[in-house]
Design a protein around this motif. Structure first.
Motif, PDB file in Angstrom:
ATOM      1  N   ARG A  91     -23.639 115.664  62.693  1.00 44.94           N
ATOM      2  CA  ARG A  91     -23.874 115.223  61.198  1.00 44.94           C
ATOM      3  C   ARG A  91     -24.466 113.844  61.079  1.00 44.94           C
ATOM      4  N   ASP A 141     -21.066 119.371  54.099  1.00 44.09           N
ATOM      5  CA  ASP A 141     -22.455 119.527  53.616  1.00 44.09           C
ATOM      6  C   ASP A 141     -22.332 118.890  52.077  1.00 44.09           C
ATOM      7  N   THR A 146     -25.066 116.081  56.688  1.00 48.76           N
ATOM      8  CA  THR A 146     -25.477 117.401  56.988  1.00 48.76           C
ATOM      9  C   THR A 146     -25.817 117.368  58.544  1.00 48.76           C
TER      10      THR A 146
END
Length: 283
Positions: free
Chosen positions: A117, A106, A111
């Motif tokens: 992600r 992150d 993310t």
């Protein structure tokens, strides 16, 4: 007879009468290599370290070694293997910690977007290039694939012809990650060709990852004549290697020898030599 780390041969030998299976630490160890070339997702050391924290090495060691040793364990040093003078664990906080791995990804800008992600519209896909006909590598990759899926990383397993694996893929940097075996020697200086980064000279640093700090420590290590001091410098270099996520040692392979039970002082010499003057049959 030396069985190496062959699980099938180990199981067969256990069924033979009057045979003793003797084990020792071995020089071979498996690892996960990263490609740090410009433009690769794994060029970011923060991403490499986060991914390493998302991999359950204890599970890999148990799966690959559990049939041949009662104590499968991970390797936490790039310069020395367990049993050598100088060996110590230098991995620090790089242990299996998927929650920490998620936080670090992150923070690196990757993310969650659906199952995996993304960053700047690009999905976190990694191609794991493996040679065909290597069941151990395939099993490792499948475990890693499942581990990384849990932290939002999509590992794609690409199997290539074994004859092409090094020449057409590893040596030219055609991979994101890959697994193969290193074999250590009694002198850590051989590691210089793996962990030094010299522009235009890949040697065995196939992922082209490194730093001036590592280069300087390795240069100092190979010019130091005092063994104790040399080991200290080698471990300083190893700490720096861990911090940038150079590669992830997985496990050290034991060697197994099948011998007649009545044969004394033979088999599994470890890092020593067999003294043939002390080998003989028990009365």
């Amino acid at each position: 007879m030396e069985l190496g780390s062959d699980a099938d041969a180990f199981k067969t030998a256990k069924t033979i009468a009057d045979v003793d299976l003797r084990q020792s630490a071995g020089f071979q160890w498996r690892h996960l290599d990263f490609n740090g070339a410009k433009g690769r997702i794994t060029a970011d050391p923060a991403v490499r370290v986060a991914i390493q924290k998302g991999i359950n090495r204890d599970l890999i060691a148990k799966a690959l070694l559990g049939q041949i040793t009662s104590k499968p364990s991970v390797l936490n040093n790039h310069m020395f293997i367990d049993g050598q003078d100088g060996f110590q664990a230098n991995n620090g906080d790089i242990t299996y910690n998927p929650d920490e791995a998620k936080k670090e990804l992150d923070a690196a800008g990757w993310t969650m977007s659906g199952q995996f992600r993304k960053k700047d519209g690009k999905q976190l896909d990694l191609h794991d290039v493996l040679p065909s006909g290597t069941p151990n590598a395939s099993q490792e990759a499948q475990i890693i694939q499942q581990n990384l899926k849990e932290i939002g990383v999509n590992l794609i397993i690409d199997t290539v012809p074994s004859d092409d694996f090094f020449e057409k893929h590893v040596q030219v940097g055609d991979f994101d990650v890959t697994q193969f075996t290193w074999e250590d020697t009694v002198f850590p200086g051989s590691a210089q060709s793996i962990y030094s980064l010299t522009p235009g000279n890949i040697q065995q640093n196939y992922g082209q990852i490194g730093s001036d700090e590592i280069n300087n420590l390795l240069n100092e290590m190979v010019t130091t004549t005092d063994p104790t001091k040399r080991n200290q410098i080698a471990n300083q270099a190893d700490e720096a290697i861990w911090k940038i996520g150079f590669s992830l040692p997985l496990y050290q392979r034991p060697y197994t020898y099948a011998t007649k039970k009545a044969l004394a002082n033979f088999g599994a010499p470890g890092f020593g030599d067999t003294d043939m003057t002390k080998v003989g049959w028990l009365k």
